[in-house]
Design a protein around this motif. Structure first.
Motif, PDB file in Angstrom:
ATOM      1  N   THR A  20       3.435  10.584   4.003  1.00  0.00           N
ATOM      2  CA  THR A  20       3.414  11.798   3.171  1.00  0.00           C
ATOM      3  C   THR A  20       4.825  12.340   2.965  1.00  0.00           C
ATOM      4  O   THR A  20       5.091  13.016   1.982  1.00  0.00           O
ATOM      5  CB  THR A  20       2.552  12.902   3.808  1.00  0.00           C
ATOM      6  OG1 THR A  20       2.980  13.097   5.166  1.00  0.00           O
ATOM      7  CG2 THR A  20       1.081  12.509   3.833  1.00  0.00           C
ATOM      8  N   GLN A  23       6.278  11.369  -0.388  1.00  0.00           N
ATOM      9  CA  GLN A  23       5.810  12.161  -1.522  1.00  0.00           C
ATOM     10  C   GLN A  23       6.521  13.519  -1.587  1.00  0.00           C
ATOM     11  O   GLN A  23       6.964  13.955  -2.640  1.00  0.00           O
ATOM     12  CB  GLN A  23       4.298  12.404  -1.423  1.00  0.00           C
ATOM     13  CG  GLN A  23       3.796  13.174  -2.644  1.00  0.00           C
ATOM     14  CD  GLN A  23       2.415  13.747  -2.473  1.00  0.00           C
ATOM     15  OE1 GLN A  23       1.989  14.085  -1.385  1.00  0.00           O
ATOM     16  NE2 GLN A  23       1.703  13.864  -3.578  1.00  0.00           N
ATOM     17  N   ALA A  26      10.026  13.055  -2.738  1.00  0.00           N
ATOM     18  CA  ALA A  26      10.042  12.627  -4.141  1.00  0.00           C
ATOM     19  C   ALA A  26       9.827  13.831  -5.068  1.00  0.00           C
ATOM     20  O   ALA A  26      10.503  13.963  -6.089  1.00  0.00           O
ATOM     21  CB  ALA A  26       8.970  11.568  -4.377  1.00  0.00           C
ATOM     22  N   GLN A  27       8.900  14.701  -4.700  1.00  0.00           N
ATOM     23  CA  GLN A  27       8.665  15.896  -5.518  1.00  0.00           C
ATOM     24  C   GLN A  27       9.911  16.772  -5.568  1.00  0.00           C
ATOM     25  O   GLN A  27      10.280  17.291  -6.617  1.00  0.00           O
ATOM     26  CB  GLN A  27       7.491  16.707  -4.951  1.00  0.00           C
ATOM     27  CG  GLN A  27       6.138  16.091  -5.242  1.00  0.00           C
ATOM     28  CD  GLN A  27       4.992  16.878  -4.636  1.00  0.00           C
ATOM     29  OE1 GLN A  27       5.192  17.641  -3.706  1.00  0.00           O
ATOM     30  NE2 GLN A  27       3.790  16.665  -5.148  1.00  0.00           N
ATOM     31  N   ALA A  30      12.467  15.201  -7.876  1.00  0.00           N
ATOM     32  CA  ALA A  30      12.102  15.408  -9.282  1.00  0.00           C
ATOM     33  C   ALA A  30      12.468  16.820  -9.713  1.00  0.00           C
ATOM     34  O   ALA A  30      12.939  17.038 -10.831  1.00  0.00           O
ATOM     35  CB  ALA A  30      10.604  15.148  -9.482  1.00  0.00           C
ATOM     36  N   VAL A  36      14.317   9.108  -8.435  1.00  0.00           N
ATOM     37  CA  VAL A  36      14.052   8.193  -7.331  1.00  0.00           C
ATOM     38  C   VAL A  36      13.662   6.838  -7.924  1.00  0.00           C
ATOM     39  O   VAL A  36      12.719   6.763  -8.710  1.00  0.00           O
ATOM     40  CB  VAL A  36      12.915   8.728  -6.428  1.00  0.00           C
ATOM     41  CG1 VAL A  36      12.590   7.732  -5.328  1.00  0.00           C
ATOM     42  CG2 VAL A  36      13.302  10.068  -5.825  1.00  0.00           C
ATOM     43  N   GLN A  39      11.303   3.603  -3.016  1.00  0.00           N
ATOM     44  CA  GLN A  39      10.977   4.114  -1.688  1.00  0.00           C
ATOM     45  C   GLN A  39      10.829   2.898  -0.794  1.00  0.00           C
ATOM     46  O   GLN A  39      10.253   1.892  -1.200  1.00  0.00           O
ATOM     47  CB  GLN A  39       9.650   4.889  -1.694  1.00  0.00           C
ATOM     48  CG  GLN A  39       9.663   6.167  -2.508  1.00  0.00           C
ATOM     49  CD  GLN A  39       8.272   6.774  -2.640  1.00  0.00           C
ATOM     50  OE1 GLN A  39       7.313   6.309  -2.031  1.00  0.00           O
ATOM     51  NE2 GLN A  39       8.171   7.821  -3.449  1.00  0.00           N
TER      52      GLN A  39
END
Lengths: 415, 415
Positions: A20, A23, A26-27, A30, A36, A39
């Motif tokens: 997790t 994620q 990554a958010q 962004a 990105v 991963q």
């Protein structure tokens, strides 16, 4: 700038935990316009961690690493980076003091290995850990920016948001453009037909980007643009949204990430009306979805799960002649769907009645094929209607699609 | 052998979804003794997917890929592998027939791009998709084994378990360690209390291994052992299972991976009895879960979603004096739960009645706290009973726990 996220931990490779962290990071990336590209997950092995860093440095400008900062012999992230870059490690004074005082306050003797959590690399920016003992690192070497964060999410998330993001923004400089995005939610149309009708836009997309995706019976499109001001972003997004609405606007039920049942509850509450459900093959899924929305008691009076013919007859007074016998339309029919919707409206003193009856499978029923579903919609003062669907998939998937289609038809009626 | 898991999808790089597929596949690999050394995520970009494959082939023997098999222009996994290996693509007949017939049965015109889902690479073993249209691939080239799976978990998981694992086992040959495992399923006990009561076993585990985990309101333990014969495996697993049953046996409802509603439906059908549900705060979730089981129409007559007090009164005849007014027990009370269970039994001419009424939140109700839930169980010829629970979590979590607890109480009564 390009970024790569590396998660270090054998427990990830064994599937003991879900990544997790990737994620979350990554958010965050962004959100500041950092792209990105990869991963990676690598185990607690010094050589392979070093190789993962070497590879990432060759293809990314910013490398964000989680995990491997703890006190044990398995925590090798800093050692591997130190080796790769030829930078010596030293003790970060304030972190060491914190570790010592935590052990003292607990009345425990500090094990030598706990020192490792205070290690930093020469020339780095230490990133304070507000929720644990391992200090994080921000470091630029040979034009590549490294960010090392702890693995436990409760330590990683605040360190990433409060310490790493500002540090990354500072190394990105003007490139750190805030991305703006908008979600369009669709119902009543499948992913592939939606894409088919927007294919030239999707293929030709540049800015804003147009990303369609589907999950659990819903299709969405996310529009994302890079802009220096909210006004510029709004203008760019609005232009693309207008184009999309011109083609498939009738299927858009919301311009933010909410399920269709949320819109139904809002519409009902706003108009002071209520609905009731009669469910056969969906067995309560429609009412379950609606009542998942807080405040739905003002919108849904109640529901009947009339899974068997007996229940259809006893609970909603559907005549047996309609359900069974030579030449009868049967439980899975437009007639039954319409009558179910009408009766459940009456029984619940509601303004709208919604019904679902069909063959979810695995076996056919009444000689009718798996996937055949009728949705009934009734409205006070109007004749009830029924819509026929032929859905595909397994039992679970047919039930889900039937429930979402029923919600779509009710929403169409309400809007 | 070494394995690498590659997930393809820009939505992963943007952090829009979590890479649960990687965990699922990693667990499966661990189960057959295949060591995963890396996990990679790459976006929907043909060149970068190809590079990810090239890199993986240099460091792994088995490469398991998810995502990018769909019909759109963004689905590039097969194209990238075809380019990298110089293998032409062709149409897989049976998959194409399936796609065509699905479109025909829905009365839709097939969009050309849907053909892409039937593409296979020369010399591959096609992997059938039981839950979707995109065919999977198993392929060996230059000593490297490639497995391509669809991205949606509901398609990926069964294809991985039923098609990919046997194919991987076959290419692994004797290296595929025969692991034997057994699942014990628990209800009515939380993960932490279960672990607490088994902590010495879990800490001291060697062979069999004991892996507890929790998801969606259910707690399970997986026992896994490595053995040369099924008999040896059975003996080793039985010994550990006996020890566990001695401590927490009353919470074990099954020794295989089925939800508790499956056991309820079996027990009801076996005894020729039926149940009916009356749901307030769960809004249909209990009946939805029961009717998800094929054949449940012989076990569940029907259900009432009595979300509002009006529905409780109108549909189930609960006296208003019980629900409202000075000194009334209220909708969320043992009295109401018991009466709901009794009335729904009567209305549905069933043998058992099951009710749920509570405060799911986010706000309190009737001055009662969020998480307070009463479950009622009625049985023909016996007085109804009600059980009080205080559950924690958000609205969704409270509803799920309440539904699972209700099922557990019905199962206890039935077994």
């Amino acid at each position: 700038m390009r970024a790569e996220i590396i998660a270090v931990g054998t427990e990830l490779l064994l599937g003991q935990i879900v990544n997790t962290n990737a994620q979350y990071i990554a958010q965050g990336c962004a959100g500041i316009g950092l792209n990105v590209y990869y991963q990676t997950v690598v185990g607690d092995n010094r050589e392979r961690i070093r190789e993962a860093f070497r590879l990432a440095a060759a293809r990314a400008d910013v490398i964000i690493v989680t995990g491997g900062l703890g006190p044990t012999q398995d925590d090798l992230t800093k050692d591997a980076l130190s080796e790769l870059l030829g930078l010596p490690m030293s003790i970060h004074g304030p972190s060491m003091e914190k570790i010592t005082s935590v052990f003292q306050s607990r009345g425990l003797e500090m094990v030598k290995s706990n020192e490792r959590q205070a290690h930093v690399l020469e020339g780095c920016t230490p990133l304070d850990n507000d929720n644990g003992l391992a200090v994080g690192i921000g470091l630029t070497k040979d034009g590549t920016h490294y960010v090392l964060l702890p693995g436990p999410p409760k330590e990683m998330k605040p360190m990433f948001d409060l310490r790493a993001i500002p540090w990354i923004r500072s190394v990105m400089g003007e490139e750190a453009a805030p991305l703006h995005s908008k979600m369009l939610k669709f119902a009543g149309i499948g992913e592939s037909s939606l894409e088919h009708r927007l294919i030239d836009l999707i293929d030709g997309q540049q800015d804003p980007t147009i990303a369609p995706y589907a999950k659990e019976g819903e299709v969405s499109i996310r529009l994302t643009t890079r802009a220096t001001s909210p006004e510029e972003a709004e203008r760019k997004l609005a232009e693309t949204e207008r184009e999309i609405r011109g083609r498939v606007g009738e299927y858009i039920y919301a311009d933010r990430d909410v399920p269709i049942e949320h819109e139904i509850v809002s519409l009902l509450i706003r108009s002071g009306k209520t609905a009731a459900t009669a469910e056969s093959c969906t067995g309560g899924m429609v009412s379950e979805m609606i009542t998942a929305i807080p405040g739905s008691s003002a919108a849904l009076r109640g529901g009947i799960v009339c899974y068997t013919n007996e229940a259809k007859h006893e609970l909603l007074g559907i005549p047996s002649e309609l359900l069974e016998g030579e030449g009868a339309p049967g439980a899975v029919s437009a007639e039954t769907a319409a009558l179910l919707a009408e009766r459940v409206l009456e029984r619940n003193s509601s303004d709208y009645g919604l019904s679902v009856t069909g063959v979810a499978g695995p076996a056919e029923s009444e000689g009718k094929p798996v996937g055949l579903v009728y949705i009934g919609v009734a409205e006070r003062g109007r004749s009830p209607e029924a819509i026929k669907l032929q859905l595909s998939g397994n039992r679970g998937s047919i039930r889900l699609k039937a429930a979402k289609q029923a919600l779509y038809l009710l929403w169409q009626r309400l809007k």
